[in-house]
Scaffold this motif. Structure first.
Motif, PDB file in Angstrom:
ATOM      1  N   ARG A  31      46.750  44.482  31.759  1.00  0.00           N
ATOM      2  CA  ARG A  31      45.612  43.927  31.015  1.00  0.00           C
ATOM      3  C   ARG A  31      44.882  45.020  30.231  1.00  0.00           C
ATOM      4  O   ARG A  31      44.472  44.815  29.097  1.00  0.00           O
ATOM      5  CB  ARG A  31      44.649  43.236  31.981  1.00  0.00           C
ATOM      6  CG  ARG A  31      45.142  41.897  32.493  1.00  0.00           C
ATOM      7  CD  ARG A  31      44.049  41.152  33.247  1.00  0.00           C
ATOM      8  NE  ARG A  31      44.494  39.811  33.579  1.00  0.00           N
ATOM      9  CZ  ARG A  31      45.047  39.472  34.734  1.00  0.00           C
ATOM     10  NH1 ARG A  31      45.205  40.403  35.674  1.00  0.00           N
ATOM     11  NH2 ARG A  31      45.442  38.232  34.959  1.00  0.00           N
ATOM     12  N   ASN A  35      44.814  45.218  26.035  1.00  0.00           N
ATOM     13  CA  ASN A  35      43.509  45.115  25.376  1.00  0.00           C
ATOM     14  C   ASN A  35      42.897  46.488  25.067  1.00  0.00           C
ATOM     15  O   ASN A  35      41.699  46.595  24.813  1.00  0.00           O
ATOM     16  CB  ASN A  35      42.544  44.322  26.276  1.00  0.00           C
ATOM     17  CG  ASN A  35      42.952  42.871  26.414  1.00  0.00           C
ATOM     18  OD1 ASN A  35      42.726  42.065  25.518  1.00  0.00           O
ATOM     19  ND2 ASN A  35      43.590  42.545  27.535  1.00  0.00           N
ATOM     20  N   GLU A 118      36.546  38.032  28.490  1.00  0.00           N
ATOM     21  CA  GLU A 118      37.410  36.889  28.194  1.00  0.00           C
ATOM     22  C   GLU A 118      38.792  37.360  27.759  1.00  0.00           C
ATOM     23  O   GLU A 118      39.811  36.767  28.141  1.00  0.00           O
ATOM     24  CB  GLU A 118      36.779  36.033  27.099  1.00  0.00           C
ATOM     25  CG  GLU A 118      35.529  35.282  27.540  1.00  0.00           C
ATOM     26  CD  GLU A 118      34.923  34.466  26.409  1.00  0.00           C
ATOM     27  OE1 GLU A 118      35.527  34.439  25.317  1.00  0.00           O
ATOM     28  OE2 GLU A 118      33.857  33.873  26.613  1.00  0.00           O
ATOM     29  N   ASP A 121      40.573  38.377  30.952  1.00  0.00           N
ATOM     30  CA  ASP A 121      40.906  37.243  31.822  1.00  0.00           C
ATOM     31  C   ASP A 121      41.996  36.364  31.215  1.00  0.00           C
ATOM     32  O   ASP A 121      42.820  35.785  31.944  1.00  0.00           O
ATOM     33  CB  ASP A 121      39.657  36.392  32.081  1.00  0.00           C
ATOM     34  CG  ASP A 121      38.644  37.123  32.938  1.00  0.00           C
ATOM     35  OD1 ASP A 121      39.005  38.162  33.530  1.00  0.00           O
ATOM     36  OD2 ASP A 121      37.481  36.669  33.003  1.00  0.00           O
ATOM     37  N   ASN A 122      42.011  36.253  29.876  1.00  0.00           N
ATOM     38  CA  ASN A 122      42.959  35.349  29.211  1.00  0.00           C
ATOM     39  C   ASN A 122      44.272  36.017  28.854  1.00  0.00           C
ATOM     40  O   ASN A 122      45.140  35.389  28.252  1.00  0.00           O
ATOM     41  CB  ASN A 122      42.335  34.773  27.935  1.00  0.00           C
ATOM     42  CG  ASN A 122      41.151  33.880  28.234  1.00  0.00           C
ATOM     43  OD1 ASN A 122      41.092  33.258  29.297  1.00  0.00           O
ATOM     44  ND2 ASN A 122      40.200  33.816  27.322  1.00  0.00           N
ATOM     45  N   THR A 123      44.416  37.281  29.195  1.00  0.00           N
ATOM     46  CA  THR A 123      45.670  37.970  28.905  1.00  0.00           C
ATOM     47  C   THR A 123      46.738  37.471  29.860  1.00  0.00           C
ATOM     48  O   THR A 123      46.606  37.571  31.079  1.00  0.00           O
ATOM     49  CB  THR A 123      45.498  39.489  29.059  1.00  0.00           C
ATOM     50  OG1 THR A 123      44.510  39.935  28.139  1.00  0.00           O
ATOM     51  CG2 THR A 123      46.809  40.203  28.758  1.00  0.00           C
ATOM     52  N   VAL A 124      47.802  36.923  29.294  1.00  0.00           N
ATOM     53  CA  VAL A 124      48.902  36.382  30.101  1.00  0.00           C
ATOM     54  C   VAL A 124      50.037  37.400  30.090  1.00  0.00           C
ATOM     55  O   VAL A 124      50.506  37.810  29.024  1.00  0.00           O
ATOM     56  CB  VAL A 124      49.400  35.042  29.532  1.00  0.00           C
ATOM     57  CG1 VAL A 124      50.558  34.515  30.356  1.00  0.00           C
ATOM     58  CG2 VAL A 124      48.258  34.038  29.506  1.00  0.00           C
ATOM     59  N   GLU A 197      44.987  35.964  17.067  1.00  0.00           N
ATOM     60  CA  GLU A 197      44.649  34.733  17.760  1.00  0.00           C
ATOM     61  C   GLU A 197      43.885  33.852  16.812  1.00  0.00           C
ATOM     62  O   GLU A 197      42.886  34.239  16.234  1.00  0.00           O
ATOM     63  CB  GLU A 197      43.783  35.030  18.990  1.00  0.00           C
ATOM     64  CG  GLU A 197      43.356  33.758  19.721  1.00  0.00           C
ATOM     65  CD  GLU A 197      42.597  34.090  20.983  1.00  0.00           C
ATOM     66  OE1 GLU A 197      43.136  34.828  21.807  1.00  0.00           O
ATOM     67  OE2 GLU A 197      41.462  33.619  21.114  1.00  0.00           O
ATOM     68  N   THR A 199      41.384  31.163  15.757  1.00  0.00           N
ATOM     69  CA  THR A 199      40.147  30.656  16.343  1.00  0.00           C
ATOM     70  C   THR A 199      39.628  29.509  15.505  1.00  0.00           C
ATOM     71  O   THR A 199      40.146  29.181  14.452  1.00  0.00           O
ATOM     72  CB  THR A 199      39.088  31.756  16.391  1.00  0.00           C
ATOM     73  OG1 THR A 199      38.698  32.062  15.061  1.00  0.00           O
ATOM     74  CG2 THR A 199      39.617  33.019  17.060  1.00  0.00           C
ATOM     75  N   GLY A 208      42.719  38.994  20.741  1.00  0.00           N
ATOM     76  CA  GLY A 208      43.515  39.308  21.921  1.00  0.00           C
ATOM     77  C   GLY A 208      44.857  39.875  21.517  1.00  0.00           C
ATOM     78  O   GLY A 208      45.117  40.130  20.367  1.00  0.00           O
TER      79      GLY A 208
END
Length: 829
Positions: A31, A35, A118, A121-124, A197, A199, A208
């Motif tokens: 992560r 990022n 965010e 947390d949203n990093t897959v 990303e 939006t 991201g």
């Protein structure tokens, strides 16, 4: 960053980190990697260090390492690198996440940090077995691995029975094996990662990252030309500046290799849908470090030589992002991030020499910003207009620069109307650009005044603007012929540029070239040649390819050799030729900047003809005439028929014709000497229209014509003009050879006419001038340039001491006059 190869034809994007034992820790490390750029850009370590220290994540030694960073981004980068190294025994990720959620900062910062949380947390994290669905559009039988069904062993080596049906355990072991292979091999291969990303905002922005398996291009071969000799010289050198540059060059080479690979993948449509090259983190890494832009120029030029234009691909990608999001932005933070990318790209293009393309990008961006009227982006618009003005000044588009200046002034008025406007507005940069524009257009006095205002407004903490402001001030003081102060400024600028940026930075070279200009114009001693040669050597080391800055360095050497009359070899001609060759290679044939190199080349050609035999003399003079004529066309087209630059080129053309005879121009209706006189008279007439009566440029043009009249034996005209020159020239406090020559020519001509009374008067006037204007006794050496500079504020205090003394004298005179008035009134009573 590096990429790990897992199976043939694929690689994964990642950053090297220490091997982790826990699967959860591995995901947290990933992560941070993915990022990384967003964290480095947005994070201010002082907002979260307190919490990390309280949680025991950071030690005192860690704090010292972090605070050793020179910029906020450097400090954030060190922190992001330190955290994963803390090991399993410290829950560093939880503490870091909590610190971001509760930073020691205001509400606006908290909102930005919430976005960072965010992102994290949203990093897959896609594992290798999940990539099949990501690239179904490029799957083919050769990409699929064959299916094997080996029978598991019933017993382990030690004879104990194994649970062969424990699929979850096998899967976990396989995942850990794959991640371990990633970490062991990722340092061996170049990597990249993109971010994009979509939006719901009106403009698409990076929020991201994604991490994917990408099939490598078939038959890929790098087309980069690596300057092995340049690297070898840096490696063998004992100079610390060369050692530092070698490290920087190595990092730049790795990044440009990544960029080349990503561009190939993009061109072959092998990247995920929605990927944009300008959002790739390799591009972001390059654009975030403007002090290293010059390191990439040689590679970009080598690719352009084989018809691969990476920079144009990045610009096209930027246009694509902008075009797909052309509605008015509602999110000020989004606009800020997007314009930061645009400004960086424009700066890179400007330094690279893509002036026209950079101006096009800037104009489109400003059109986009004008559609939004949010108060939050007023400063962004203001800086945008200043940047546009700077770009147009660099491109010699002074009409466009004037328009950008008017737009910036309008934004200034709006900002100053706000209660906080005066506090956030620093006008040093706009003053500098205005001064530069006026100086080029020949308005010396206003340009000088604005340069002084810029020196008063500039902040020492804004290092780039500070050096640019000082360089412009050097030119303004030279144009005003305040010689001693110009020299002091020029030397200090070089010392300060070295102190802030080192000896291998374009700003250091810029300061050197401004010092060379001063030395060639006013010192005219061996030091000017020494400085010019040092500048040329520095330019070659900085760029290692043909750039406009290298052309200016060659031009400086040529001018120094001609000023010193070193015509025993043709080095003066070689350097003028090289300067013109490089300039023609980079600039369009009608670019106004080209006139500078044509002017120097024509001067060198006329001196070459002067020292050549009769067989080659005529042809060489005709070449000089042709280049001077081309320079004249350019200045008339871009500066106008009545301008300082036009008058200077007419004077040059007159000097070229003065060395010709009838055989040189057999088809001309006029004799070359008549043409020379016409050109010099035109120069003087134009100077009278655009310069003040005591302008040194005007007096120098008149001195040239007067000297011509002496040579052609026209004594009356010679005396009239030279008498006017010596009567009107102001004492600069420094000896000037051309003024001394004017006195000598005047005295010699008066003596030839037996005008003894006037001769005595002129000789007395000359003796007074020599006493008031002694030769500079100090010398400028390379060692002088390496001295440590004093602080800028202290320098300006010392620099303006004469102004303070003059102001004090004027105040004393004013008080004395008031006292006399009071006494006179009292006497009358």
């Amino acid at each position: 960053m590096t990429a790990a190869v897992h199976r043939k034809g694929t690689f994964i994007l990642s950053d090297p980190e220490p091997i982790r034992e826990s699967g959860l820790d591995k995901q947290n490390v990933m992560r941070l990697r993915i990022n990384r750029i967003a964290l480095v850009q947005e994070l201010r370590v002082e907002h979260i260090l307190g919490h990390l220290v309280e949680c025991g994540v950071l030690s005192e030694d860690d704090l010292r390492r972090i605070n050793a960073g020179s910029t906020a981004a450097d400090k954030a980068r060190v922190l992001v690198d330190l955290l994963p190294a803390k090991g399993q025994h410290i829950d560093w990720y939880r503490a870091f996440r909590e610190a971001l959620q509760n930073p020691d900062a205001g509400q606006e910062v908290r909102k930005r940090y919430k976005l960072l949380v965010e992102f994290l947390d949203n990093t897959v994290i896609h594992r290798p077995n999940s990539q099949h669905t990501k690239f179904s559009e490029v799957e083919s039988p050769r990409h699929k691995l064959p299916r094997y069904k080996p029978l598991p062993s019933i017993k382990s080596p030690d004879g104990e029975a194994q649970n062969v049906l424990n699929i979850e355990e096998e899967r976990k072991q396989e995942e850990e094996k794959v991640l371990r292979e990633i970490e062991e091999t990722e340092e061996k291969y170049p990597t990249w990662s993109g971010r994009f990303e979509k939006t719901n905002d009106a403009v698409t922005l990076v929020k991201g990252y994604f991490q994917q398996w990408i099939p490598t291009p078939d038959n890929f071969r790098s087309l980069l030309t690596i300057p092995e000799e340049h690297f070898h010289k840096l490696e063998k050198s004992a100079d610390p500046a060369d050692k530092e540059q070698l490290e920087q060059e190595s990092r730049a080479l790795e990044k440009i290799k990544k960029l080349e690979l990503v561009t190939v993948l993009s061109r072959r449509k092998m990247l995920p849908v929605g990927f944009e090259l300008c959002m790739c983190d390799t591009v972001q890494d390059i654009l975030q470090e403007p002090q290293f832009y010059h390191l990439y120029f040689k590679y970009l030029k080598s690719l352009e030589s084989v018809d691969v234009n990476l920079l144009q691909d990045i610009v096209s990608s930027f246009y694509s992002v902008l075009k797909s999001n052309n509605k008015v932005a509602r999110n000020a933070d989004s606009v800020k991030q997007f314009t930061t990318l645009a400004f960086s790209l424009i700066d890179f293009m400007t330094e690279y020499g893509y002036y026209t393309d950079a101006e096009k990008v800037m104009s489109i961006l400003m059109s986009f910003l004008r559609e939004s009227h949010h108060l939050d982006i007023w400063m962004t618009k203001y800086h945008g207009y200043i940047k546009l003005m700077h770009l147009r000044n660099r491109n010699y588009n002074f009409m466009g620069a004037s328009q950008a200046y008017q737009a910036a002034v309008e934004m200034t008025w709006q900002i100053k109307m706000m209660s906080f406007g005066q506090d956030i507005l620093n006008e040093a940069e706009i003053y500098t650009e205005l001064s530069h524009m006026l100086l080029e257009l020949g308005s010396v006095n206003p340009a000088f005044a604005w340069s002084q205002n810029a020196l008063k407004e500039v902040k020492p903490s804004d290092k780039i603007v500070l050096i640019n402001t000082l360089c412009n001030a050097v030119m303004a003081y030279c144009a005003k012929w305040q010689i001693k102060r110009a020299e002091k400024l020029a030397i200090y600028t070089v010392q300060l540029a070295k102190h802030h940026f080192g000896q291998r930075n374009p700003l250091y070279l810029k300061a050197l070239l401004h010092l060379c200009h001063f030395a060639t114009e006013f010192r005219q001693d061996e030091s000017c040649l020494q400085l010019a040669m040092f500048s040329l050597s520095t330019a070659k080391k900085i760029y290692c390819c043909d750039t406009i800055e290298l052309a200016f360095a060659h031009r400086a050497v040529s001018k120094a050799l001609m000023v010193l009359q070193k015509f025993d070899t043709e080095k003066y001609f070689y350097h003028s030729f090289e300067a013109l060759r490089i300039a023609k290679k980079i600039l369009t044939e009608d670019h106004p900047m080209l006139y500078l190199f044509l002017h120097t080349s024509a001067s060198a050609l006329q001196w070459k003809a002067f020292h050549a035999n009769k067989e080659t003399q005529d042809a060489t003079l005709r070449m000089a005439e042709a280049e001077a004529r081309k320079a004249l066309e350019l200045v008339i087209q871009h500066y106008g028929e009545v301008s300082l630059r036009t008058a200077q080129v007419y004077a040059l053309l007159g000097q070229v014709y003065s060395k010709m005879d009838r055989e040189t121009l057999p088809d001309s209706e006029k004799h070359p000497l008549q043409l020379a006189e016409d050109m010099m008279q035109t120069s003087v007439a134009l100077m009278k229209l655009c310069q003040s009566s005591n302008s040194y440029f005007r007096l120098l043009a008149a001195a040239t014509l007067g000297t011509f009249y002496k040579i052609t034996e026209k004594p009356k005209e010679c005396i009239m003009i030279l008498k006017n020159v010596v009567d009107n020239v102001e004492s600069s406090g420094v000896y000037m050879k051309w003024i001394h020559t004017c006195f000598e020519n005047l005295i010699h001509t008066l003596q030839s006419l037996n005008m003894n009374k006037q001769v005595d008067s002129a000789q007395i006037q000359l003796s007074h001038w020599l006493r008031e204007n002694p030769k500079l006794d100090s010398t400028v050496t390379i060692a002088t340039l390496h001295e440590e500079p004093q602080g800028f504020e202290q320098f300006m205090t010392d620099f303006n001491i004469w102004d303070k003394k003059m102001k004090k004298a004027l105040n004393f005179a004013k008080e004395l006059k008031e006292t006399e008035d009071i006494v006179e009134k009292a006497f009358k009573l």
